[in-house]
Enzyme design. Structure first.
Site, PDB file in Angstrom:
ATOM      1  N   LYS A   9       0.839  -1.205   0.000  1.00 16.10           N
ATOM      2  CA  LYS A   9       0.000   0.000   0.000  1.00 16.10           C
ATOM      3  C   LYS A   9       0.876   1.258   0.000  1.00 16.10           C
ATOM      4  O   LYS A   9       2.078   1.176   0.286  1.00 16.10           O
ATOM      5  CB  LYS A   9      -0.917  -0.018   1.232  1.00 16.10           C
ATOM      6  CG  LYS A   9      -0.166  -0.004   2.568  1.00 16.10           C
ATOM      7  CD  LYS A   9      -1.093  -0.323   3.739  1.00 16.10           C
ATOM      8  CE  LYS A   9      -0.328  -0.339   5.055  1.00 16.10           C
ATOM      9  NZ  LYS A   9      -1.140  -0.890   6.156  1.00 16.10           N
TER      10      LYS A   9
ATOM     11  N   ARG B 159     -10.360  -0.369  15.037  1.00 14.45           N
ATOM     12  CA  ARG B 159     -10.235   0.450  13.832  1.00 14.45           C
ATOM     13  C   ARG B 159     -11.252  -0.033  12.806  1.00 14.45           C
ATOM     14  O   ARG B 159     -12.224   0.646  12.533  1.00 14.45           O
ATOM     15  CB  ARG B 159      -8.793   0.365  13.312  1.00 14.45           C
ATOM     16  CG  ARG B 159      -8.445   1.391  12.280  1.00 14.45           C
ATOM     17  CD  ARG B 159      -6.969   1.408  11.952  1.00 14.45           C
ATOM     18  NE  ARG B 159      -6.517   0.211  11.234  1.00 14.45           N
ATOM     19  CZ  ARG B 159      -5.285   0.063  10.747  1.00 14.45           C
ATOM     20  NH1 ARG B 159      -4.382   1.016  10.929  1.00 14.45           N
ATOM     21  NH2 ARG B 159      -4.931  -1.033  10.107  1.00 14.45           N
TER      22      ARG B 159
ATOM     23  N   TYR C 168      13.076  31.617   5.384  1.00 16.29           N
ATOM     24  CA  TYR C 168      11.814  32.314   5.655  1.00 16.29           C
ATOM     25  C   TYR C 168      11.667  32.660   7.130  1.00 16.29           C
ATOM     26  O   TYR C 168      12.067  31.880   7.999  1.00 16.29           O
ATOM     27  CB  TYR C 168      10.637  31.437   5.242  1.00 16.29           C
ATOM     28  CG  TYR C 168      10.403  31.379   3.744  1.00 16.29           C
ATOM     29  CD1 TYR C 168      10.311  32.535   2.981  1.00 16.29           C
ATOM     30  CD2 TYR C 168      10.277  30.145   3.104  1.00 16.29           C
ATOM     31  CE1 TYR C 168      10.088  32.465   1.604  1.00 16.29           C
ATOM     32  CE2 TYR C 168      10.048  30.066   1.735  1.00 16.29           C
ATOM     33  CZ  TYR C 168       9.953  31.234   0.993  1.00 16.29           C
ATOM     34  OH  TYR C 168       9.732  31.166  -0.352  1.00 16.29           O
TER      35      TYR C 168
ATOM     36  N   MET D  93       9.267  24.922   0.675  1.00 14.55           N
ATOM     37  CA  MET D  93       8.545  23.938  -0.136  1.00 14.55           C
ATOM     38  C   MET D  93       9.502  23.081  -0.957  1.00 14.55           C
ATOM     39  O   MET D  93       9.353  21.866  -1.032  1.00 14.55           O
ATOM     40  CB  MET D  93       7.551  24.650  -1.065  1.00 14.55           C
ATOM     41  CG  MET D  93       6.668  23.677  -1.825  1.00 14.55           C
ATOM     42  SD  MET D  93       5.566  24.472  -2.996  1.00 14.55           S
ATOM     43  CE  MET D  93       4.554  25.461  -1.905  1.00 14.55           C
TER      44      MET D  93
HETATM   45  C1  LIG Z   1      -0.355  -1.864   6.890  1.00 14.13           C
HETATM   46  C2  LIG Z   1      -0.884  -3.153   7.382  1.00 14.13           C
HETATM   47  C3  LIG Z   1      -0.025  -4.261   7.553  1.00 14.13           C
HETATM   48  C4  LIG Z   1       1.480  -4.170   7.450  1.00 14.13           C
HETATM   49  O1  LIG Z   1       2.029  -3.768   8.684  1.00 14.13           O
HETATM   50  P1  LIG Z   1       3.611  -3.644   8.910  1.00 14.13           P
HETATM   51  O2  LIG Z   1       3.750  -3.211  10.317  1.00 14.13           O
HETATM   52  O3  LIG Z   1       4.063  -2.593   7.942  1.00 14.13           O
HETATM   53  O4  LIG Z   1       4.200  -4.969   8.604  1.00 14.13           O
HETATM   54  C5  LIG Z   1      -0.605  -5.473   7.864  1.00 14.13           C
HETATM   55  N1  LIG Z   1      -1.948  -5.592   8.028  1.00 14.13           N
HETATM   56  C6  LIG Z   1      -2.788  -4.535   7.917  1.00 14.13           C
HETATM   57  C7  LIG Z   1      -4.239  -4.734   8.139  1.00 14.13           C
HETATM   58  C8  LIG Z   1      -2.288  -3.281   7.600  1.00 14.13           C
HETATM   59  O5  LIG Z   1      -3.112  -2.241   7.512  1.00 14.13           O
END
Ligand SMILES: *Cc1c(COP(=O)(O)O)cnc(C)c1O
Length: 368
Positions: free
Chosen positions: A38, A136, A264, A313
């Site tokens: 991701k 979550r 800045y 930036m």
């Molecule tokens: C991002 C994520 C992972 C990966 O976690 P790491 O700590 O980067 O290995 C695994 N499972 C879910 C549901 C995630 O959102």
């Protein structure tokens, strides 16, 4: 490796292979490996990473959102792809590209089944997510029967896996909590399997789960940060190699007299005898303003150069008063030695945030 001549993120695929093999060495032979790619492969490049890991026989991939999965399919990734956080508006896209949704509440379950029926699907793979303490996403353990009866009422979908996510797998002070999450997941799985009458893949470990809870590997593990070279502890970091190096160059060197200021808002005032280097990287590239005012640093010719004043930036100015350097010299923002984790710590954040924040403006270069 050739010296950087502009801001680049170098990705070392040999290091990726090392990390993959190291994490795999912690598993039984039959345990599947899901690679989490991701957020552009944690800021590196999801497509190159997934292609490389597909060739190394990673069993599964995961992305957060449907569009990330579409990009992988368009690039020729044929392995199964779990979408961790699908939204109901993405379901048609998910089906069109053979992506596999995580189903985390009743609304998502009902609406996905509806779309699957509309599209004449049978046994379309879905993954049922349970909440065991992270609070979550996910069904609660009391939802098992209701979920299973909805699933049994249709042939449009079939449960490929049931899973949960650990809240504190990297924190051994929370071991009791984590063990309780694992027990809850076991109970849920047993009830689920008994009610539905077949056994899906079970998985709950992220990277730190793999390393700290071997008893909880179940049928598959999900690794993100470990693949990219971080183990969330000094001990585990030693066995992994950060795959990404963020490099840039010195654009200009200035001598700054007493009373003059840098950047800045005149945030840094010189006492005189100051030498600065201006670098072509700023908050638009992922170096947030919190790294300014001497919190963060870069490495030039082996020495640390603190960031002076406010991060702009597109640029930062660093203190090179005591560093032998010239315009055009290479600058390391982070690499396998001066790590992203150490730089992240200077502002109280974590490697995950720093590496995923490197913007798409920065050119990616791959080394095999
Ligand atoms: C991002 C994520 C992972 C990966 O976690 P790491 O700590 O980067 O290995 C695994 N499972 C879910 C549901 C995630 O959102």
């Amino acid at each position: 490796m050739p010296k950087a001549q502009e801001t680049v993120l170098e990705i070392d695929l040999k290091a990726l292979k090392h990390n993959f093999k190291h994490l795999k060495s912690k598993l039984n032979n039959s345990t599947k490996f899901l690679a989490v790619v991701k957020a552009f492969g944690y800021g590196s490049d999801a497509i190159e990473i997934a292609k490389y890991l597909q060739d190394l026989d990673a069993d599964y991939f995961a992305v957060a959102y449907a569009n990330e999965g579409v990009d992988l399919r368009k690039a020729g990734i044929t392995a199964p792809i779990l979408v961790l956080h699908p939204l109901t508006s993405n379901f048609k896209t998910i089906l069109e590209h053979c992506l596999e949704p995580s189903i985390y509440n009743h609304k998502v379950l009902s609406e996905f089944i509806e779309v699957a029926i509309e599209e004449n699907q049978t046994a379309y793979p879905v993954h049922i997510k349970f909440n065991t303490g992270l609070n979550r996403l996910g069904f609660s353990k009391n939802d098992v029967n209701q979920v299973v009866s909805k699933l049994m009422a249709t042939s449009s979908v079939r449960v490929t896996s049931i899973f949960s996510h650990l809240a504190a797998s990297e924190d051994l002070n929370e071991k009791a909590f984590t063990l309780n999450q694992i027990e809850t997941f076991k109970t849920i799985s047993e009830n689920f399997i008994e009610a539905i009458g077949y056994k899906p893949i079970l998985h709950t470990c992220n990277t730190s789960g793999i390393l700290n809870y071997p008893e909880a590997h179940f049928d598959m593990v999900r690794s993100g940060i470990g693949l990219y070279g971080f183990g969330n502890s000094e001990k585990e970091n030693k066995n992994l190699i950060p795959i990404a190096s963020l490099k840039t160059v010195i654009s200009q060197i200035h001598k700054i007299e007493k009373g003059e200021s840098v950047g800045y808002n005149r945030a840094y005032k010189s006492d005189g005898g100051l030498k600065t280097a201006t670098l072509p990287i700023g908050h638009a590239d992922g170096i947030g303003r919190q790294y300014g005012n001497e919190k963060g640093y870069v490495t030039i010719n082996g020495k640390q150069a603190p960031i002076l004043g406010n991060v702009c930036m597109d640029m930062i100015m660093v203190n090179v008063t005591n560093i032998d350097c010239k315009e055009g010299d290479e600058v390391i923002v982070f690499d396998a030695k001066a790590t992203a984790e150490n730089l992240a710590q200077t502002t109280g954040t974590i490697s995950y945030e720093l590496i995923t924040g490197i913007s798409q403006r920065v050119k990616r270069i791959f080394f095999r």
